[in-house]
Design a protein around this motif. Sequence first.
Motif, short mmCIF file in Angstrom:
data_model
loop_
_atom_site.label_atom_id
_atom_site.label_comp_id
_atom_site.label_asym_id
_atom_site.label_seq_id
_atom_site.Cartn_x
_atom_site.Cartn_y
_atom_site.Cartn_z
N ARG A 48 0.81 -1.22 0.00
CA ARG A 48 0.00 0.00 0.00
C ARG A 48 0.84 1.27 0.00
NH1 ARG A 48 -5.28 -1.13 1.00
NH2 ARG A 48 -5.76 -3.22 1.78
N ASP A 49 2.16 1.12 0.06
CA ASP A 49 3.01 2.30 0.12
C ASP A 49 3.60 2.67 -1.24
OD1 ASP A 49 4.66 0.17 -0.15
OD2 ASP A 49 6.10 0.77 1.39
N VAL A 50 3.04 2.12 -2.30
CA VAL A 50 3.53 2.44 -3.64
C VAL A 50 3.21 3.91 -3.95
CG1 VAL A 50 3.32 1.94 -6.10
CG2 VAL A 50 3.27 0.07 -4.42
N GLY A 51 4.22 4.62 -4.48
CA GLY A 51 4.02 6.02 -4.83
C GLY A 51 4.28 6.97 -3.69
N GLN A 52 4.56 6.46 -2.49
CA GLN A 52 4.83 7.30 -1.34
C GLN A 52 6.34 7.45 -1.16
OE1 GLN A 52 2.88 5.51 2.00
NE2 GLN A 52 0.82 5.88 1.21
N ASP A 53 6.76 8.70 -0.88
CA ASP A 53 8.19 8.94 -0.63
C ASP A 53 8.56 8.51 0.78
OD1 ASP A 53 8.44 9.97 -3.13
OD2 ASP A 53 8.30 12.06 -2.53
N PHE A 54 9.75 7.98 0.91
CA PHE A 54 10.26 7.58 2.22
C PHE A 54 11.73 7.96 2.29
CE2 PHE A 54 12.49 4.41 4.86
CZ PHE A 54 11.85 4.65 6.09
N ASP A 55 12.09 8.82 3.23
CA ASP A 55 13.47 9.25 3.38
C ASP A 55 14.16 8.44 4.47
OD1 ASP A 55 12.76 11.11 1.53
OD2 ASP A 55 12.78 12.83 2.91
N TYR A 56 15.40 8.03 4.21
CA TYR A 56 16.16 7.30 5.22
C TYR A 56 17.63 7.67 5.11
CZ TYR A 56 17.57 4.10 1.46
OH TYR A 56 18.08 3.57 0.31
N GLN A 57 18.35 7.47 6.20
CA GLN A 57 19.78 7.78 6.21
C GLN A 57 20.59 6.51 6.03
OE1 GLN A 57 21.07 9.96 9.68
NE2 GLN A 57 22.68 11.00 8.52
N ALA A 58 21.47 6.51 5.03
CA ALA A 58 22.30 5.35 4.73
C ALA A 58 23.42 5.22 5.76
CB ALA A 58 22.88 5.47 3.33
N ALA A 59 24.08 4.07 5.73
CA ALA A 59 25.15 3.80 6.70
C ALA A 59 26.29 4.80 6.58
CB ALA A 59 25.66 2.38 6.51
N ASP A 60 26.52 5.34 5.39
CA ASP A 60 27.61 6.30 5.21
C ASP A 60 27.21 7.73 5.51
OD1 ASP A 60 25.96 6.87 3.12
OD2 ASP A 60 27.40 6.43 1.53
N GLY A 61 25.97 7.92 6.03
CA GLY A 61 25.52 9.25 6.43
C GLY A 61 24.72 9.99 5.38
#
Length: 280
Positions: free
Chosen positions: A5-18
């Motif tokens: 159900r989350d198709v088309g929704q933006d999701f921001d996350y921080q990668a291991a390298d910052g």
Amino acid sequence: MSERRDVGQDFDYQAADGRWIRRRRQRLSDGAIVAFHTDITEQRRAENLKDEFVSLVSHELRTPLTSVMGAVGLAMEGITGEIPREAHDILEIAYRNCLTLTGHVNNILDLSKIEAGEMVFDMAALEVMPLVTETIELNSIFAEQLGCHYKINSQSAGSKIFADPIRIGQTLTNLLSNAAKYAPNSGAVDLDVARKDGKIRISVTDRGNGIPHHLREKIFNRFTQAEETNNRNTGGTGLGLSIAKEIVEYHGGKIDFETEIGKGTTFYFELPEYDGAAQN
């Protein structure tokens, strides 16, 4: 895959390298899902710098503004001695403009708090009509200066809401001041408070020119103002309605408007009626 159900929704996350990454999923015609990952580190950095700058400038402006308003107010009251009528009029203009600028600064600060999720709400059960009456009294001088007045047409005695009185008062103040700006000279701004289907609706109606159709979808966006055709200086930053929308929606309500070109506009917001049950 078909149940996602989350198709088309933006999701921001921080990668291991910052780095900060924005992920977006898109469903293809065959039912498969493709994910796009975009590096937004620089975008986030720029946004943070902007927010810090706005907050810093706003705070730095508010302190001297408060001092200037206090000094001008004392002078108008005659603390420094009697002043000529002409000088009093000039001081009054300065004081009103300080109030206006302070309102703009507070709006910018509120917007920064909303974006950061730091706006504080002090929720309590409260009666609607005393809050409405008090807010009208606080804004009556502003309306008189624009050649109009506020008039309560219908009331809902005893109705209660579970809300932050300061923030709801701020929302109503925004609607009242906007209506006064767009109301005809020597005209009335009508207020109605009604109870219906477990909701309390507070409406503010002017008899101005109405809002053009092309602004219908934009009016609650930031920095948007209705076009003015009667050449009155309405001022404002275009942030008030955007902030009001955030406040009302936080309270589980909605805000909207009805308009007719050449006849006027009614802005209203609805909040759940408080029934005495525990609320979060």
